[in-house]
Design a protein around this motif. Structure first.
Motif, PDB file in Angstrom:
ATOM      1  N   ARG A  51       0.838  -1.211   0.000  1.00 10.33           N
ATOM      2  CA  ARG A  51       0.000   0.000   0.000  1.00 10.33           C
ATOM      3  C   ARG A  51       0.866   1.251   0.000  1.00 10.33           C
ATOM      4  O   ARG A  51       0.586   2.209  -0.724  1.00 10.33           O
ATOM      5  CB  ARG A  51      -0.928   0.014   1.221  1.00 10.33           C
ATOM      6  CG  ARG A  51      -2.065  -0.957   1.157  1.00 10.33           C
ATOM      7  CD  ARG A  51      -2.886  -0.920   2.418  1.00 10.33           C
ATOM      8  NE  ARG A  51      -3.941   0.087   2.362  1.00 10.33           N
ATOM      9  CZ  ARG A  51      -4.753   0.342   3.398  1.00 10.33           C
ATOM     10  NH1 ARG A  51      -4.597  -0.289   4.546  1.00 10.33           N
ATOM     11  NH2 ARG A  51      -5.697   1.246   3.285  1.00 10.33           N
ATOM     12  N   LEU A  52       1.903   1.259   0.825  1.00  9.07           N
ATOM     13  CA  LEU A  52       2.768   2.439   0.898  1.00  9.07           C
ATOM     14  C   LEU A  52       3.504   2.649  -0.425  1.00  9.07           C
ATOM     15  O   LEU A  52       3.641   3.794  -0.884  1.00  9.07           O
ATOM     16  CB  LEU A  52       3.761   2.286   2.046  1.00  9.07           C
ATOM     17  CG  LEU A  52       4.679   3.487   2.301  1.00  9.07           C
ATOM     18  CD1 LEU A  52       3.865   4.744   2.589  1.00  9.07           C
ATOM     19  CD2 LEU A  52       5.630   3.188   3.460  1.00  9.07           C
ATOM     20  N   ALA A  53       3.953   1.567  -1.038  1.00 12.73           N
ATOM     21  CA  ALA A  53       4.637   1.686  -2.323  1.00 12.73           C
ATOM     22  C   ALA A  53       3.709   2.270  -3.384  1.00 12.73           C
ATOM     23  O   ALA A  53       4.111   3.145  -4.168  1.00 12.73           O
ATOM     24  CB  ALA A  53       5.162   0.319  -2.768  1.00 12.73           C
ATOM     25  N   ALA A  54       2.452   1.804  -3.407  1.00 15.74           N
ATOM     26  CA  ALA A  54       1.476   2.328  -4.372  1.00 15.74           C
ATOM     27  C   ALA A  54       1.194   3.799  -4.107  1.00 15.74           C
ATOM     28  O   ALA A  54       1.109   4.614  -5.047  1.00 15.74           O
ATOM     29  CB  ALA A  54       0.190   1.518  -4.306  1.00 15.74           C
ATOM     30  N   PHE A  55       1.062   4.150  -2.835  1.00 18.44           N
ATOM     31  CA  PHE A  55       0.795   5.533  -2.450  1.00 18.44           C
ATOM     32  C   PHE A  55       1.920   6.455  -2.923  1.00 18.44           C
ATOM     33  O   PHE A  55       1.675   7.511  -3.521  1.00 18.44           O
ATOM     34  CB  PHE A  55       0.635   5.600  -0.930  1.00 18.44           C
ATOM     35  CG  PHE A  55       0.481   6.978  -0.356  1.00 18.44           C
ATOM     36  CD1 PHE A  55      -0.716   7.664  -0.478  1.00 18.44           C
ATOM     37  CD2 PHE A  55       1.531   7.584   0.322  1.00 18.44           C
ATOM     38  CE1 PHE A  55      -0.869   8.936   0.061  1.00 18.44           C
ATOM     39  CE2 PHE A  55       1.389   8.859   0.867  1.00 18.44           C
ATOM     40  CZ  PHE A  55       0.191   9.532   0.731  1.00 18.44           C
ATOM     41  N   ILE A  56       3.156   6.048  -2.676  1.00 16.73           N
ATOM     42  CA  ILE A  56       4.302   6.879  -3.068  1.00 16.73           C
ATOM     43  C   ILE A  56       4.384   6.991  -4.588  1.00 16.73           C
ATOM     44  O   ILE A  56       4.614   8.085  -5.138  1.00 16.73           O
ATOM     45  CB  ILE A  56       5.600   6.300  -2.484  1.00 16.73           C
ATOM     46  CG1 ILE A  56       5.588   6.431  -0.952  1.00 16.73           C
ATOM     47  CG2 ILE A  56       6.830   6.993  -3.080  1.00 16.73           C
ATOM     48  CD1 ILE A  56       6.734   5.721  -0.257  1.00 16.73           C
ATOM     49  N   ASP A  57       4.196   5.870  -5.296  1.00 19.73           N
ATOM     50  CA  ASP A  57       4.235   5.908  -6.765  1.00 19.73           C
ATOM     51  C   ASP A  57       3.162   6.843  -7.314  1.00 19.73           C
ATOM     52  O   ASP A  57       3.412   7.617  -8.251  1.00 19.73           O
ATOM     53  CB  ASP A  57       4.034   4.506  -7.339  1.00 19.73           C
ATOM     54  CG  ASP A  57       5.267   3.629  -7.188  1.00 19.73           C
ATOM     55  OD1 ASP A  57       6.352   4.169  -6.878  1.00 19.73           O
ATOM     56  OD2 ASP A  57       5.143   2.408  -7.375  1.00 19.73           O
ATOM     57  N   ASN A  58       1.968   6.778  -6.737  1.00 19.77           N
ATOM     58  CA  ASN A  58       0.869   7.619  -7.232  1.00 19.77           C
ATOM     59  C   ASN A  58       1.116   9.092  -6.936  1.00 19.77           C
ATOM     60  O   ASN A  58       0.871   9.956  -7.790  1.00 19.77           O
ATOM     61  CB  ASN A  58      -0.453   7.167  -6.622  1.00 19.77           C
ATOM     62  CG  ASN A  58      -0.923   5.837  -7.180  1.00 19.77           C
ATOM     63  OD1 ASN A  58      -0.463   5.393  -8.234  1.00 19.77           O
ATOM     64  ND2 ASN A  58      -1.836   5.185  -6.485  1.00 19.77           N
ATOM     65  N   CYS A  59       1.601   9.394  -5.741  1.00 25.78           N
ATOM     66  CA  CYS A  59       1.900  10.789  -5.408  1.00 25.78           C
ATOM     67  C   CYS A  59       2.993  11.337  -6.325  1.00 25.78           C
ATOM     68  O   CYS A  59       2.936  12.497  -6.743  1.00 25.78           O
ATOM     69  CB  CYS A  59       2.326  10.900  -3.953  1.00 25.78           C
ATOM     70  SG  CYS A  59       0.984  10.679  -2.752  1.00 25.78           S
ATOM     71  N   THR A  60       3.964  10.491  -6.654  1.00 23.89           N
ATOM     72  CA  THR A  60       5.034  10.903  -7.559  1.00 23.89           C
ATOM     73  C   THR A  60       4.492  11.153  -8.960  1.00 23.89           C
ATOM     74  O   THR A  60       4.814  12.167  -9.597  1.00 23.89           O
ATOM     75  CB  THR A  60       6.132   9.830  -7.598  1.00 23.89           C
ATOM     76  OG1 THR A  60       6.658   9.640  -6.273  1.00 23.89           O
ATOM     77  CG2 THR A  60       7.263  10.243  -8.530  1.00 23.89           C
ATOM     78  N   ASP A  61       3.660  10.233  -9.446  1.00 24.33           N
ATOM     79  CA  ASP A  61       3.099  10.380 -10.795  1.00 24.33           C
ATOM     80  C   ASP A  61       2.195  11.605 -10.904  1.00 24.33           C
ATOM     81  O   ASP A  61       2.148  12.260 -11.950  1.00 24.33           O
ATOM     82  CB  ASP A  61       2.315   9.128 -11.191  1.00 24.33           C
ATOM     83  CG  ASP A  61       3.225   7.989 -11.604  1.00 24.33           C
ATOM     84  OD1 ASP A  61       4.464   8.170 -11.604  1.00 24.33           O
ATOM     85  OD2 ASP A  61       2.702   6.894 -11.918  1.00 24.33           O
ATOM     86  N   MET A  62       1.452  11.898  -9.831  1.00 22.84           N
ATOM     87  CA  MET A  62       0.573  13.068  -9.852  1.00 22.84           C
ATOM     88  C   MET A  62       1.344  14.368  -9.709  1.00 22.84           C
ATOM     89  O   MET A  62       0.817  15.439  -9.952  1.00 22.84           O
ATOM     90  CB  MET A  62      -0.481  12.966  -8.734  1.00 22.84           C
ATOM     91  CG  MET A  62      -1.574  11.970  -8.992  1.00 22.84           C
ATOM     92  SD  MET A  62      -2.937  12.089  -7.795  1.00 22.84           S
ATOM     93  CE  MET A  62      -2.157  11.445  -6.305  1.00 22.84           C
ATOM     94  N   ASN A  63       2.592  14.256  -9.261  1.00 19.17           N
ATOM     95  CA  ASN A  63       3.431  15.444  -9.034  1.00 19.17           C
ATOM     96  C   ASN A  63       2.900  16.283  -7.874  1.00 19.17           C
ATOM     97  O   ASN A  63       2.798  17.514  -7.963  1.00 19.17           O
ATOM     98  CB  ASN A  63       3.549  16.286 -10.299  1.00 19.17           C
ATOM     99  CG  ASN A  63       4.681  17.295 -10.223  1.00 19.17           C
ATOM    100  OD1 ASN A  63       5.702  17.053  -9.576  1.00 19.17           O
ATOM    101  ND2 ASN A  63       4.494  18.436 -10.861  1.00 19.17           N
ATOM    102  N   THR A  64       2.594  15.608  -6.768  1.00 20.50           N
ATOM    103  CA  THR A  64       2.148  16.325  -5.577  1.00 20.50           C
ATOM    104  C   THR A  64       3.293  17.166  -5.014  1.00 20.50           C
ATOM    105  O   THR A  64       4.472  16.816  -5.149  1.00 20.50           O
ATOM    106  CB  THR A  64       1.675  15.356  -4.485  1.00 20.50           C
ATOM    107  OG1 THR A  64       2.732  14.451  -4.159  1.00 20.50           O
ATOM    108  CG2 THR A  64       0.462  14.569  -4.932  1.00 20.50           C
ATOM    109  N   LYS A  65       2.922  18.269  -4.392  1.00 22.48           N
ATOM    110  CA  LYS A  65       3.919  19.135  -3.757  1.00 22.48           C
ATOM    111  C   LYS A  65       4.552  18.430  -2.562  1.00 22.48           C
ATOM    112  O   LYS A  65       5.759  18.549  -2.312  1.00 22.48           O
ATOM    113  CB  LYS A  65       3.259  20.444  -3.314  1.00 22.48           C
ATOM    114  CG  LYS A  65       4.226  21.480  -2.785  1.00 22.48           C
ATOM    115  CD  LYS A  65       5.045  22.091  -3.901  1.00 22.48           C
ATOM    116  CE  LYS A  65       5.866  23.269  -3.400  1.00 22.48           C
ATOM    117  NZ  LYS A  65       6.702  23.844  -4.483  1.00 22.48           N
ATOM    118  N   SER A  66       3.709  17.715  -1.790  1.00 25.28           N
ATOM    119  CA  SER A  66       4.216  16.936  -0.667  1.00 25.28           C
ATOM    120  C   SER A  66       3.216  15.847  -0.324  1.00 25.28           C
ATOM    121  O   SER A  66       2.034  15.933  -0.665  1.00 25.28           O
ATOM    122  CB  SER A  66       4.460  17.810   0.567  1.00 25.28           C
ATOM    123  OG  SER A  66       3.231  18.192   1.179  1.00 25.28           O
TER     124      SER A  66
END
Length: 214
Positions: A51-66
């Motif tokens: 779950r954490l890996a998916a969360f980080i990958d998705n936040c990276t792909d979306m280009n979240t600020k943080s």
């Protein structure tokens, strides 16, 4: 450009509940995501890693600020004092200076969602010192419908052009996404988005409830 905070109970809530909207927001705004829970489930602690890996990958792909997770466990937020959770949310809002906030629905069946939503409402009260000017709630498929509480959505976002990206993010959560006909299957999520698109004149849309705008 707005500063947006999406404050949720669980790592996957953003994608399942408002993945298309979040993806679009990240293209034009500074978006910060806070998950109060870290991704484990009591008795199924092994789900945390995927779950954490998916969360980080998705936040990276979306280009979240943080993006940020806290230490709490799923389904255990009712064992934490409301004051503690409110303080975490308030500190996040103070740090990000968000003027637009999205959070879980306060009336769905999942107790964690209710708790986080209510704490966000406390931390984002319309004091003159608050930076928050808009507050919205979104729902997780199944969680709201199975609560049997009536909700009137009054804001819709066209996600037609980012729907494939939303489904890609959802499918990364191999421990959370389900098979058709479960509400958390990609087939039923697509059907839900098509339904709400029909409600507001788009091909596919995500629904929200405006809590306040000022």
């Amino acid at each position: 450009m707005s500063v947006v905070s999406i404050i949720v109970s669980h790592l996957d809530d953003v994608e399942f509940g408002m993945g298309g909207t979040a993806y679009k927001l990240c293209q034009d705004h500074d978006v910060h995501i806070l998950s109060l829970c870290k991704g484990d489930r009591p008795g199924e602690e092994d789900v945390l890693g995927p779950r954490l890996a998916a969360f980080i990958d998705n936040c990276t792909d979306m280009n979240t600020k943080s993006y940020e997770t806290r230490v709490y466990s799923d389904t255990k937020l009712d064992t934490i004092s409301q004051t503690e959770i409110c303080d975490v949310v308030y500190e996040h809002l103070q740090k990000t200076k968000a003027d637009v906030v999205y959070t879980n629905s306060s009336v769905d069946i999942h107790r964690d969602h209710q708790i986080v939503s209510n704490c966000v409402k406390v931390a984002a009260r319309m004091r003159h010192t608050s930076t928050v000017n808009e507050l919205y709630e979104f729902s997780i498929p199944g969680s709201l419908e199975w609560s049997f509480n009536p909700v009137v959505f009054n804001k819709y976002v066209d996600v037609t052009d980012v729907h494939e990206q939303k489904l890609t993010m959802i499918q990364r959560y191999t421990t959370e996404s389900k098979k058709d006909p479960d509400p958390l299957s990609v087939e039923k999520i697509t059907a839900r988005d098509i339904y709400y698109g029909g409600v507001c004149g788009y091909d596919k849309a995500e629904p929200f409830k405006i809590i306040y705008m000022r």
